[in-house]
Write a protein that holds these residues in place. Structure first.
Motif, short mmCIF file in Angstrom:
data_model
loop_
_atom_site.label_atom_id
_atom_site.label_comp_id
_atom_site.label_asym_id
_atom_site.label_seq_id
_atom_site.Cartn_x
_atom_site.Cartn_y
_atom_site.Cartn_z
N LEU A 2 0.87 -1.22 -0.07
CA LEU A 2 -0.06 0.08 0.02
C LEU A 2 1.02 1.21 -0.01
O LEU A 2 0.22 2.36 0.39
N LYS A 3 2.20 1.01 -0.34
CA LYS A 3 3.14 2.22 0.09
C LYS A 3 2.67 3.32 -0.98
O LYS A 3 2.69 4.57 -0.44
N GLU A 4 2.48 3.29 -2.01
CA GLU A 4 2.14 4.32 -3.12
C GLU A 4 0.50 4.57 -3.28
O GLU A 4 0.10 5.43 -4.39
N ALA A 5 -0.34 4.00 -2.56
CA ALA A 5 -1.92 3.70 -2.65
C ALA A 5 -2.40 5.00 -2.32
O ALA A 5 -1.72 5.68 -1.24
N TYR A 6 -3.38 5.47 -2.71
CA TYR A 6 -4.22 6.50 -2.34
C TYR A 6 -5.81 6.31 -2.80
O TYR A 6 -5.81 5.35 -3.59
N VAL A 7 -6.72 7.00 -2.09
CA VAL A 7 -7.98 6.65 -2.37
C VAL A 7 -8.78 8.09 -2.80
O VAL A 7 -8.36 9.04 -2.39
N ILE A 8 -9.54 7.75 -3.73
CA ILE A 8 -10.27 9.00 -4.52
C ILE A 8 -11.72 8.76 -4.78
O ILE A 8 -12.15 7.55 -4.42
N VAL A 9 -12.54 9.81 -4.46
CA VAL A 9 -13.94 9.90 -4.85
C VAL A 9 -14.26 10.32 -6.08
O VAL A 9 -13.81 11.20 -6.55
#
Length: 149
Positions: free
Chosen positions: A40-47
């Motif tokens: 998950l190091k480079e992961a992000y969450v978007i809406v």
């Protein structure tokens, strides 16, 4: 039981609120996550369109993955939350400075869940302060350990 943690998120952000979300996964991804091949190091969450998606989470396919499926290790995965929680997150993310960050992947009742955090970015001096705090705590613990002996 935690599978993988995103330590970088705690270094780069102040986590203000946490939410637990289900993830839409393919079969090979579940097997790879159970084998510990996720990151998950480079992961992000978007809406997007009142739905929440996980970008950049890397799940390495196993060598025994099916031959008729072409696995994409960093594909976009949909996160499952209740509509009230999504609305709450949308409102807070639209305010300045807030972002959604994946914190960890874990098992709950046989399902793989993703914990996401509502976070505010740290400035460079905040990172230095938290690093100093961590170092002093480590020194205190080592002194306490030595005093017990």
């Amino acid at each position: 039981m935690s599978i993988v943690d995103n330590r970088k998120a705690f270094h780069d952000y102040f986590i203000e609120e946490r939410f637990e979300a289900g993830i839409v996964l393919q079969g090979w991804e579940v097997k790879a996550i159970r084998a510990g091949r996720s990151q998950l190091k480079e992961a992000y969450v978007i809406v997007r369109n009142d739905e929440i998606f996980l970008f950049g989470a890397h799940i390495s396919p196993l060598s025994s993955a099916s031959t008729h499926v072409t696995p994409d290790p960093v594909r976009t995965r949909k996160l499952l939350l209740k509509s009230e929680e999504i609305k709450k997150l949308v409102v807070k993310v639209e305010r300045a400075g807030y972002t959604l960050v994946p914190l960890n992947l874990h098992f709950q009742k046989g399902y793989i869940k993703c914990e996401i955090g509502l976070a505010k970015g740290k400035k460079q001096h905040d990172k230095r302060d938290s690093e100093k705090e961590r170092d002093t705590q480590r020194e205190i613990q080592s002194v306490m350990k030595q005093n017990r002996r």
